[in-house]
Enzyme design. Structure first.
Site, PDB file in Angstrom:
ATOM      1  N   HIS A  51       1.488   7.959   5.225  1.00  0.00           N
ATOM      2  CA  HIS A  51       0.952   7.004   5.956  1.00  0.00           C
ATOM      3  C   HIS A  51       1.921   5.919   6.414  1.00  0.00           C
ATOM      4  O   HIS A  51       2.764   5.703   6.000  1.00  0.00           O
ATOM      5  CB  HIS A  51      -0.324   6.284   5.211  1.00  0.00           C
ATOM      6  CG  HIS A  51       0.318   5.580   3.822  1.00  0.00           C
ATOM      7  ND1 HIS A  51       0.733   4.317   3.791  1.00  0.00           N
ATOM      8  CD2 HIS A  51       0.334   6.142   2.864  1.00  0.00           C
ATOM      9  CE1 HIS A  51       1.252   4.000   2.814  1.00  0.00           C
ATOM     10  NE2 HIS A  51       0.690   5.114   1.956  1.00  0.00           N
ATOM     11  N   GLU A  58      -2.683   9.397  -3.744  1.00  0.00           N
ATOM     12  CA  GLU A  58      -1.487   8.896  -4.162  1.00  0.00           C
ATOM     13  C   GLU A  58      -1.756   8.814  -5.915  1.00  0.00           C
ATOM     14  O   GLU A  58      -2.747   8.674  -6.437  1.00  0.00           O
ATOM     15  CB  GLU A  58      -1.244   7.515  -3.776  1.00  0.00           C
ATOM     16  CG  GLU A  58       0.219   6.919  -4.201  1.00  0.00           C
ATOM     17  CD  GLU A  58       1.378   7.680  -4.133  1.00  0.00           C
ATOM     18  OE1 GLU A  58       1.330   9.043  -4.361  1.00  0.00           O
ATOM     19  OE2 GLU A  58       2.426   7.114  -3.336  1.00  0.00           O
TER      20      GLU A  58
END
Length: 224
Positions: free
Chosen positions: A10, A83
């Site tokens: 990202h 994550e």
């Protein structure tokens, strides 16, 4: 024809700029991050994509949607791509963690593959959920091209595992920049070849804040 995976981290967030652990913490892209991702979307606009998969976190979903828009694709969320959960370290800087949890941080620095912060995940935990997702994607889109948007730690663990690196060193030996592009070609579900790693040439020359400290003590630089 191999199956091609465009593996992307990202774009930057405000916590990225502050160099804080933000694994399971929800945070949006910063303006800088959106600029980085828009540049990557422009770079990939003429590539053929069959599907887009993403971690379900806000920063990855926004990244995936920006890149997917020119292709008319809707990103599919996969929880296994999220994550690392850093437990009670979430939102803290490395200096804060070393001061408050020095022994725990030292043990994790030596072996982040098997050691986890209290309430968080180890690298093995992440691979146990993320690697099967990637393999399913490769199986489902055999001989196609797919964008996968995930996170710094998760991406590095996946690359380490797929290429047969000692994953204990994933944090020190592999970097992953915001909106960095990695390309993997798969001859089979598990036989991968690295074609490109952490490339950010799409936003070279875009002003960015240079960090003087990094979350890994081995790669920190003294402040000027």
């Amino acid at each position: 024809m191999p199956t091609r995976i465009y593996l992307v981290r990202h774009g930057a967030t405000d916590l990225t700029a502050e160099d804080r652990f933000a694994g399971s913490t929800e945070v949006a892209l910063s303006d800088e991050g959106r600029t980085q991702v828009a540049a990557l979307a422009q770079r990939l606009r003429c590539d053929s994509l069959d599907a887009v998969y993403t971690s379900p976190m806000h920063r990855t979903i926004e990244t995936a949607r920006i890149i997917a828009a020119p292709h008319g694709l809707e990103p599919l969320a996969e929880p296994g791509l999220r994550e690392i959960d850093y437990g009670h370290w979430e939102g803290r800087s490395r200096d804060e963690i070393e001061a408050a949890y020095g022994a725990e941080y030292d043990a994790w620095q030596e072996d982040p593959l098997t050691v986890a912060p209290a309430g968080g995940e180890s690298g093995i935990d992440v691979l146990a959920r993320a690697l099967p997702v990637l393999r399913r994607i490769v199986q489902h889109h055999r001989h196609g091209a797919v964008l996968v948007v995930s996170h710094k730690g998760t991406n590095r663990l996946l690359v380490s595992s797929l290429l047969g690196f000692d994953a204990r060193g994933y944090r020190d030996r592999l970097d992953q920049s915001p909106a960095g592009l990695t390309i993997l070609d798969f001859a089979t579900d598990v036989r991968a070849r690295l074609r490109l790693f952490n490339d950010v040439s799409h936003y070279e020359g875009v002003p960015t804040r240079v960090l003087q400290k990094r979350l890994s003590r081995w790669w920190s630089r003294p402040a000027c």
